[in-house]
Scaffold this motif. Structure first.
Motif, PDB file in Angstrom:
ATOM      1  N   LYS A  43       0.682  -1.269   0.165  1.00 57.46           N
ATOM      2  CA  LYS A  43       0.185   0.028  -0.158  1.00 57.46           C
ATOM      3  C   LYS A  43       0.825   1.312   0.011  1.00 57.46           C
ATOM      4  CE  LYS A  43      -4.206  -1.785   2.075  1.00 57.46           C
ATOM      5  NZ  LYS A  43      -5.049  -1.756   3.476  1.00 57.46           N
ATOM      6  N   GLU A  44       1.943   1.330   0.724  1.00 56.98           N
ATOM      7  CA  GLU A  44       2.643   2.276   0.875  1.00 56.98           C
ATOM      8  C   GLU A  44       3.374   2.603  -0.401  1.00 56.98           C
ATOM      9  OE1 GLU A  44       4.875   5.631   1.943  1.00 56.98           O
ATOM     10  OE2 GLU A  44       3.484   4.732   3.568  1.00 56.98           O
ATOM     11  N   ILE A  45       3.889   1.682  -1.033  1.00 59.72           N
ATOM     12  CA  ILE A  45       4.431   1.739  -2.451  1.00 59.72           C
ATOM     13  C   ILE A  45       3.530   2.514  -3.544  1.00 59.72           C
ATOM     14  CG2 ILE A  45       5.386   0.513  -4.550  1.00 59.72           C
ATOM     15  CD1 ILE A  45       6.804  -1.341  -2.004  1.00 59.72           C
ATOM     16  N   LEU A  46       2.202   1.905  -3.319  1.00 62.96           N
ATOM     17  CA  LEU A  46       1.086   2.276  -4.363  1.00 62.96           C
ATOM     18  C   LEU A  46       0.636   3.735  -3.931  1.00 62.96           C
ATOM     19  CD1 LEU A  46      -0.732  -0.884  -4.965  1.00 62.96           C
ATOM     20  CD2 LEU A  46       0.964   0.191  -6.416  1.00 62.96           C
ATOM     21  N   CYS A  56       9.471   0.486   4.106  1.00 63.17           N
ATOM     22  CA  CYS A  56       9.363   1.130   2.769  1.00 63.17           C
ATOM     23  C   CYS A  56       8.843   2.568   3.054  1.00 63.17           C
ATOM     24  CB  CYS A  56       8.219   0.270   2.062  1.00 63.17           C
ATOM     25  SG  CYS A  56       8.768  -1.572   1.933  1.00 63.17           S
ATOM     26  N   HIS A  57       8.170   2.603   4.047  1.00 62.10           N
ATOM     27  CA  HIS A  57       7.676   4.225   4.227  1.00 62.10           C
ATOM     28  C   HIS A  57       8.824   5.093   4.667  1.00 62.10           C
ATOM     29  CE1 HIS A  57       5.471   7.538   6.071  1.00 62.10           C
ATOM     30  NE2 HIS A  57       6.078   7.440   7.080  1.00 62.10           N
ATOM     31  N   THR A  58       9.874   4.570   5.469  1.00 60.86           N
ATOM     32  CA  THR A  58      11.162   5.327   5.525  1.00 60.86           C
ATOM     33  C   THR A  58      11.775   5.574   4.648  1.00 60.86           C
ATOM     34  OG1 THR A  58      11.094   4.081   7.939  1.00 60.86           O
ATOM     35  CG2 THR A  58      13.342   5.444   6.990  1.00 60.86           C
ATOM     36  N   TYR A  64      14.219   7.580  -1.339  1.00 59.92           N
ATOM     37  CA  TYR A  64      14.716   6.409  -2.026  1.00 59.92           C
ATOM     38  C   TYR A  64      13.910   5.765  -2.747  1.00 59.92           C
ATOM     39  CZ  TYR A  64      18.727   7.475   1.213  1.00 59.92           C
ATOM     40  OH  TYR A  64      19.853   8.451   1.669  1.00 59.92           O
ATOM     41  N   LEU A  65      12.528   5.677  -2.467  1.00 62.40           N
ATOM     42  CA  LEU A  65      11.505   5.036  -3.316  1.00 62.40           C
ATOM     43  C   LEU A  65      10.554   5.883  -3.854  1.00 62.40           C
ATOM     44  CD1 LEU A  65       9.947   2.232  -3.455  1.00 62.40           C
ATOM     45  CD2 LEU A  65       8.701   2.883  -1.530  1.00 62.40           C
ATOM     46  N   HIS A  66      10.558   5.664  -5.120  1.00 60.48           N
ATOM     47  CA  HIS A  66       9.699   6.445  -6.160  1.00 60.48           C
ATOM     48  C   HIS A  66       8.544   5.862  -6.419  1.00 60.48           C
ATOM     49  CE1 HIS A  66      12.859   9.232  -6.161  1.00 60.48           C
ATOM     50  NE2 HIS A  66      13.907   8.376  -6.363  1.00 60.48           N
ATOM     51  N   GLY A  67       7.197   6.251  -6.089  1.00 60.39           N
ATOM     52  CA  GLY A  67       6.128   5.541  -6.513  1.00 60.39           C
ATOM     53  C   GLY A  67       4.718   6.284  -6.252  1.00 60.39           C
TER      54      GLY A  67
END
Length: 67
Positions: A43-46, A56-58, A64-67
């Motif tokens: 869910k966080e990634i989406l 993943c939230h961090t 660092y995570l693009h989404g």
């Protein structure tokens, strides 16, 4: 990613056992895939509202995570 000890981690940048989403030697893949941590991470990634903050939230908050 599955480590040598069976711990399942969200990606290759995370290697600490404290961030493991489960252990394939202890639970089935389906149980791990559908557990609260993995569902929240997806869910966080989406960009959807979730109930639990994961590593993943961090990463997403840090850019660092693009989404």
């Amino acid at each position: 990613m599955i480590n040598w000890d069976g711990n399942i981690l969200p990606c290759c940048a995370v290697y600490s056992e404290k961030h493991a989403f489960g252990n394939i030697l202890e639970n089935s893949f389906a149980e791990i895939w559908n557990n609260e941590m993995y569902v929240s991470a997806r869910k966080e990634i989406l960009g959807r509202k979730n109930t639990k903050h994961t590593i993943c939230h961090t990463c997403k908050r840090s850019g660092y995570l693009h989404g």
